[in-house]
Design a protein around this motif. Structure first.
Motif, PDB file in Angstrom:
ATOM      1  N   ASN A 268      -1.260  73.094  -0.933  1.00 34.97           N
ATOM      2  CA  ASN A 268      -2.603  73.376  -1.460  1.00 34.97           C
ATOM      3  C   ASN A 268      -2.662  73.345  -2.990  1.00 34.97           C
ATOM      4  OD1 ASN A 268      -0.999  75.649  -1.590  1.00 34.97           O
ATOM      5  ND2 ASN A 268      -2.691  77.086  -1.324  1.00 34.97           N
ATOM      6  N   TYR A 269      -1.621  72.835  -3.622  1.00 32.67           N
ATOM      7  CA  TYR A 269      -1.628  72.729  -5.089  1.00 32.67           C
ATOM      8  C   TYR A 269      -2.128  71.329  -5.453  1.00 32.67           C
ATOM      9  CZ  TYR A 269      -0.136  73.651  -9.898  1.00 32.67           C
ATOM     10  OH  TYR A 269      -0.118  73.861 -11.262  1.00 32.67           O
ATOM     11  N   PRO A 270      -3.057  71.220  -6.398  1.00 36.50           N
ATOM     12  CA  PRO A 270      -3.648  69.908  -6.694  1.00 36.50           C
ATOM     13  C   PRO A 270      -2.608  68.882  -7.114  1.00 36.50           C
ATOM     14  CG  PRO A 270      -4.818  71.678  -7.838  1.00 36.50           C
ATOM     15  CD  PRO A 270      -3.630  72.303  -7.202  1.00 36.50           C
ATOM     16  N   GLU A 271      -2.731  67.710  -6.519  1.00 36.08           N
ATOM     17  CA  GLU A 271      -1.810  66.629  -6.860  1.00 36.08           C
ATOM     18  C   GLU A 271      -1.974  66.258  -8.328  1.00 36.08           C
ATOM     19  OE1 GLU A 271      -0.232  63.139  -3.943  1.00 36.08           O
ATOM     20  OE2 GLU A 271      -1.686  64.621  -3.283  1.00 36.08           O
ATOM     21  N   GLY A 272      -0.868  66.013  -9.024  1.00 36.51           N
ATOM     22  CA  GLY A 272      -0.928  65.577 -10.426  1.00 36.51           C
ATOM     23  C   GLY A 272      -1.121  66.713 -11.420  1.00 36.51           C
ATOM     24  N   GLN A 273      -1.403  67.925 -10.934  1.00 40.92           N
ATOM     25  CA  GLN A 273      -1.611  69.044 -11.870  1.00 40.92           C
ATOM     26  C   GLN A 273      -0.273  69.604 -12.354  1.00 40.92           C
ATOM     27  OE1 GLN A 273      -4.673  72.025 -10.977  1.00 40.92           O
ATOM     28  NE2 GLN A 273      -3.156  73.621 -11.426  1.00 40.92           N
ATOM     29  N   VAL A 274      -0.210  69.943 -13.646  1.00 41.93           N
ATOM     30  CA  VAL A 274       0.989  70.588 -14.199  1.00 41.93           C
ATOM     31  C   VAL A 274       0.548  71.805 -14.996  1.00 41.93           C
ATOM     32  CG1 VAL A 274       2.975  70.360 -15.739  1.00 41.93           C
ATOM     33  CG2 VAL A 274       2.256  68.401 -14.355  1.00 41.93           C
ATOM     34  N   GLU A 275       1.187  72.926 -14.767  1.00 40.85           N
ATOM     35  CA  GLU A 275       0.936  74.127 -15.578  1.00 40.85           C
ATOM     36  C   GLU A 275       2.218  74.451 -16.329  1.00 40.85           C
ATOM     37  OE1 GLU A 275      -1.222  77.621 -13.643  1.00 40.85           O
ATOM     38  OE2 GLU A 275      -0.739  76.302 -11.970  1.00 40.85           O
ATOM     39  N   TRP A 276       2.064  74.880 -17.565  1.00 42.27           N
ATOM     40  CA  TRP A 276       3.253  75.278 -18.332  1.00 42.27           C
ATOM     41  C   TRP A 276       3.252  76.792 -18.462  1.00 42.27           C
ATOM     42  CZ3 TRP A 276       7.136  71.977 -20.109  1.00 42.27           C
ATOM     43  CH2 TRP A 276       6.896  70.608 -19.896  1.00 42.27           C
ATOM     44  N   PHE A 277       4.249  77.413 -17.874  1.00 42.42           N
ATOM     45  CA  PHE A 277       4.352  78.871 -17.961  1.00 42.42           C
ATOM     46  C   PHE A 277       5.208  79.261 -19.160  1.00 42.42           C
ATOM     47  CE2 PHE A 277       3.326  78.375 -13.481  1.00 42.42           C
ATOM     48  CZ  PHE A 277       2.415  79.408 -13.285  1.00 42.42           C
TER      49      PHE A 277
END
Ligand code: ATP
Ligand code: MG
Length: 574
Positions: A371-380
């Motif tokens: 359920n995580y959007p394809e192509g999305q990247v988050e930087w923590f």
């Protein structure tokens, strides 16, 4: 905090005239007493005297910490002295490595770097003085004959037929030995002491022998070379050493040490013996370490499995951990063996408090967050140290496809398994909570990927409704992870006492065939950028040090230590 059994044996040995003062080992107790009585004018001057015929090892670390440590504590000095009296085995390569290793361990000899070979002329003059006093003679017997006539512990030795040469004849022969008139082995100079002495060392020991060999420092100036027992005491005397600390095997040589200095009536340091370091699963003998290198059982002196200081350094062991280790093992007057796990304990203690924690997956299996959007990247933004906010942070990418440890998933979890299994929810460190929906296997039954769902409300790893999630896993983003070579080490030897080999075998047969496992791990990007020599904690996996074999494309990390602490556990049990 206890220490291993070495310290128990430091209990006062019968016959010792002084007892240990509270908290001080027997050497520091003696030095304190010498200072109190004004012996040596209250000065403390020690030396670390390696023979430059190999690389320094853990045993030398004990001696370095003792000699430099004692000098430091008593406001004295410690010399670095190369005991270079054996021209055929010594090399400048070793001199350079010894300097580097002593300095690395924290030994500071300032400008006092000395060589026994600096004193060759003086030692020669002292030898002529002994001859003139009738206390030394030139012998024509071969080394084998001398050995055969030395006697045993129960039988006295026999005197050489050349023992009663005149002073003139001895002087003439000794000068001609120096002048190079004789081949190797034709003559030796021996002290004239007592062939019936109960101490075999005192049965006219050899002081000089002929060796037509090039010396790394004196070149071809000499073809006679002094023996260790003769050169060592006089070098100590010349340098004004107060306490000459050496290992137990020299206890019988102390009488000769004293005899040479008393007979020549020169300044007289005090020799004190202590037990050498022995360590389980480890060989501490330069001769054998050379053999491991020459025969290719290891990649070199600094192979991270070697007990050499350069090997330990490359492995990622900090000097502080070695100093702590040397302090914990203490000093004893009886030989004993220290558990290797104590060394590991000291390494972990230091690294736990002084390394950054980043994430690497050593045995990766893919996680797809459906359920995580394809192509999305988050930087923590993640802290580099959980306990120390001043350590700063680094950015870690998160995406739809991740890697976790294969071992963190079980199709059928055992009791109290708080990690991933079908239906379970875990925390991905500092990121999100995920729940395992499905495990996908290939035809051979091997797990290939895990399909999971994340809770978008759990950013940072906190459940929005406060529900309990016990397991926390480390992870890396599959799209960003950097593949790296990781070397997992085990003991170089398979048995606790490698020197103890069955009939017809040697210590080589005790090598551990499983001492190195090379794997490909997946690193978070910040880890790959660390400079060579950096030691870090791979979260949950252990301490690792970036190796000099790293290239721009492929980092290499050596495992310094695991997180598991067997020694502390043993301590608790005992
Ligand atoms: P090896 O047996 O490995 O050849 P060594 O004693 O011949 O060692 P040296 O270079 O002569 O090596 O040693 C320098 C100093 O280090 C000496 O004072 C020696 O007593 C000390 N030393 C060597 N090995 C140990 C050890 N295992 N424990 C404590 N001190 C040691
Ligand atoms: Mg030696």
């Amino acid at each position: 905090m206890g220490t291993p059994d070495t310290q128990n044996t430091a209990a006062v040995t019968a016959g010792e005239e002084r007892t240990e003062t509270q908290g001080l080992d027997f050497i520091r107790t003696r030095i304190t007493a010498d200072n109190a009585s004004g012996r040596f004018g209250g000065a403390v001057h020690t030396r670390f005297p390696p023979e430059p015929n190999g690389y320094l090892h853990l045993g030398h670390a004990k001696s370095i910490c003792l000699n430099f440590g004692v000098a430091h504590e008593f406001g004295g000095m410690c010399n670095l002295r190369f005991d270079d009296t054996n021209p055929t085995k010594e090399d400048m390569e070793y001199v350079d490595s010894i300097r580097e290793d002593v300095r690395w361990l924290g030994g500071d000899w300032q400008d006092r770097e000395f060589y026994a070979s600096n004193y060759f002329e003086k030692l020669y003059q002292y030898a002529e003085a002994l001859i003139t006093m009738g206390k030394a003679y030139v012998d024509d017997l071969s080394a084998d004959e001398i050995r055969a006539m030395r006697g045993t512990l129960t039988e006295p030795g026999r005197e050489s037929p050349y023992r009663n040469r005149s002073v003139e004849e001895n002087l003439d022969l000794f000068r001609r030995m120096r002048a190079g008139e004789f081949p190797d082995g034709a003559h030796v100079l021996r002290a004239k002491i007592d062939m019936a002495s109960p101490n075999v060392v005192m049965r006219d020991p050899t002081l000089y022998r002929i060796r037509h060999a090039h010396h790394q420092r004196t070149g071809d100036a000499w073809c006679i070379y002094p023996m260790y027992d003769y050169a060592h005491c006089l070098s100590d005397s010349i340098e004004g050493i107060t306490h000459s600390l050496c290992t137990l095997e020299f206890i019988n040589n102390r009488e000769l040490y004293d005899w040479v200095l008393d007979t020549l009536d020169v300044y007289h340091p005090q020799q004190i013996e202590f037990a050498r370091l022995n360590l389980t699963y480890t060989i501490l003998s330069k001769r054998k370490l050379i053999q491991l290198v020459r025969e290719g059982h290891v990649t070199g002196w600094d192979d991270p499995r070697m007990p050499t200081l350069c090997g330990l350094r490359r492995r990622g062991v900090p000097p502080e951990a070695l100093r702590d280790f040397c302090a914990r093992i203490g000093l004893a007057r009886a030989d004993s063996t220290v558990e290797y796990s104590l060394l590991e304990f000291c390494i972990r203690e230091y690294l736990n408090a002084h390394t950054e924690r980043l994430m690497a997956v050593l045995d990766p299996v893919k996680v797809v967050i459906e359920n995580y959007p394809e192509g999305q990247v988050e930087w923590f933004d993640m802290p580099l140290s959980p306990d120390d906010p001043t350590a700063g942070s680094r950015k870690v990418p998160f995406g739809r496809e991740l890697c976790i440890e294969r071992d963190d998933f079980r199709q059928e979890p055992p009791k109290k398994f708080h990690r991933l299994f079908p239906g379970s929810e875990v925390r991905l460190r500092y990121a999100y909570l995920i729940t395992c929906r499905e495990a996908v296997y290939d035809a051979a039954g091997k797990l290939i990927e895990l399909h999971c769902a994340y809770d978008p409300e759990s950013r940072g790893g906190q459940a929005p409704d406060g529900r309990k999630v016990k397991g926390t896993l480390h992870w890396v983003s599959a799209a960003h992870a950097v593949p790296a070579t990781v070397r997992l080490y085990d003991h170089l030897f398979a048995v606790p006492d490698p020197d103890n080999a069955p009939e017809g075998k040697t210590f080589i047969d005790n090598l551990n065939p499983e001492s190195l496992h090379e794997i490909t791990a997946m690193l978070e990007p910040a880890l790959a950028e660390k400079p060579v020599g950096t030691c870090v904690q791979f979260e949950r996996m252990g301490y690792f040090c970036k190796d000099r074999d790293s290239t721009a494309e492929r980092p290499v990390f050596n495992r310094t230590a695991t997180l598991r602490d067997t020694w502390a556990k043993l301590e608790k049990k005992g």
